[in-house]
Design a protein around this motif. Structure first.
Motif, PDB file in Angstrom:
ATOM      1  N   SER A  23      22.181  53.356  82.261  1.00 32.89           N
ATOM      2  CA  SER A  23      22.006  53.123  80.819  1.00 32.89           C
ATOM      3  C   SER A  23      23.333  53.264  80.083  1.00 32.89           C
ATOM      4  O   SER A  23      23.663  52.461  79.207  1.00 32.89           O
ATOM      5  N   GLU A  27      25.654  50.425  78.063  1.00 31.12           N
ATOM      6  CA  GLU A  27      26.165  50.660  76.701  1.00 31.12           C
ATOM      7  C   GLU A  27      27.667  50.396  76.638  1.00 31.12           C
ATOM      8  O   GLU A  27      28.165  49.720  75.740  1.00 31.12           O
ATOM      9  N   ARG A  30      28.669  46.680  76.964  1.00 34.51           N
ATOM     10  CA  ARG A  30      28.484  45.913  75.722  1.00 34.51           C
ATOM     11  C   ARG A  30      29.740  45.947  74.852  1.00 34.51           C
ATOM     12  O   ARG A  30      30.051  44.984  74.173  1.00 34.51           O
ATOM     13  N   HIS A  31      30.446  47.061  74.886  1.00 28.99           N
ATOM     14  CA  HIS A  31      31.599  47.245  74.009  1.00 28.99           C
ATOM     15  C   HIS A  31      32.928  46.845  74.649  1.00 28.99           C
ATOM     16  O   HIS A  31      33.803  46.309  73.973  1.00 28.99           O
ATOM     17  N   ARG A  96      31.816  60.989  72.045  1.00 29.34           N
ATOM     18  CA  ARG A  96      31.001  60.340  71.006  1.00 29.34           C
ATOM     19  C   ARG A  96      31.035  61.209  69.765  1.00 29.34           C
ATOM     20  O   ARG A  96      30.972  62.436  69.844  1.00 29.34           O
ATOM     21  N   ASP A 100      24.023  60.582  70.538  1.00 31.42           N
ATOM     22  CA  ASP A 100      23.676  59.203  70.884  1.00 31.42           C
ATOM     23  C   ASP A 100      22.409  59.062  71.717  1.00 31.42           C
ATOM     24  O   ASP A 100      22.033  57.950  72.085  1.00 31.42           O
TER      25      ASP A 100
END
Length: 174
Positions: A23, A27, A30-31, A96, A100
């Motif tokens: 997971s 994430e 994607r970035h 972070r 999150d």
């Protein structure tokens, strides 16, 4: 500085760690997926059957530092703060800036030829391939966690000899 505030707690291996990593990898992809070579699950939670502190270790692998400014910028927009190398050359830490919803993790961005990354992979792969070494490491971690429950720095320092021994058999062998 000794970190005596966080308890060192070793828990049995949990197959959910692999799912949590996947997971987190999705994430990150994607970035920054187009900027990096790989996103690797390293550390004890990446070794099936090995108990660990329930914290994922994630190495994001870049080809070179040329792409690092773009990685910092994109991760910043995604809510990650660059914390520098925290005293380890060739490994850049990120945290972070908000809760999150992922399980606890340490996020590092490393060059593909960086010492920290190469050591993580060599150690992980050795433990995955050698059950007897994995069991010895498990016992060591449990013993140290019992002795240094509130002294994470000493707990980590006392594992160094074992880790170095594995790296000398793999990465640094003659």
């Amino acid at each position: 500085m000794v970190n005596k505030t966080k308890e060192v707690r070793i828990v049995p291996y949990d197959p959910a760690w692999k799912i949590a990593f996947e997971s987190m990898r999705a994430e990150l992809e994607r970035h920054i997926g187009d900027l990096v070579l790989a996103i690797e699950h390293v550390g004890s939670t990446s070794v099936e059957g090995l108990g660990a502190k329930p914290i994922l270790d994630i190495d994001v692998v870049m080809d070179s530092y040329e792409v690092f400014p773009a990685i910092v910028e994109r991760l910043g927009k995604a809510g990650f703060r660059h914390e520098g190398n925290l005293g380890v050359e060739g490994r850049e830490a990120f945290k972070r800036t908000y809760e999150d919803g992922f399980m606890a993790y340490h996020l590092y961005v490393c060059p593909k030829d960086g010492r920290g990354y190469l050591e993580h992979i060599a150690f992980r792969d050795y433990l995955r391939a050698h059950p007897a070494a994995r069991e010895r490491y498990q016992r060591l971690k449990e013993d140290l966690a019992a002795e240094f429950r509130y002294d994470r720095d000493t707990y980590c320092e006392r594992k160094t000899g074992f880790v170095r021994g594995i790296l000398n058999k793999t990465l640094y062998k003659d």
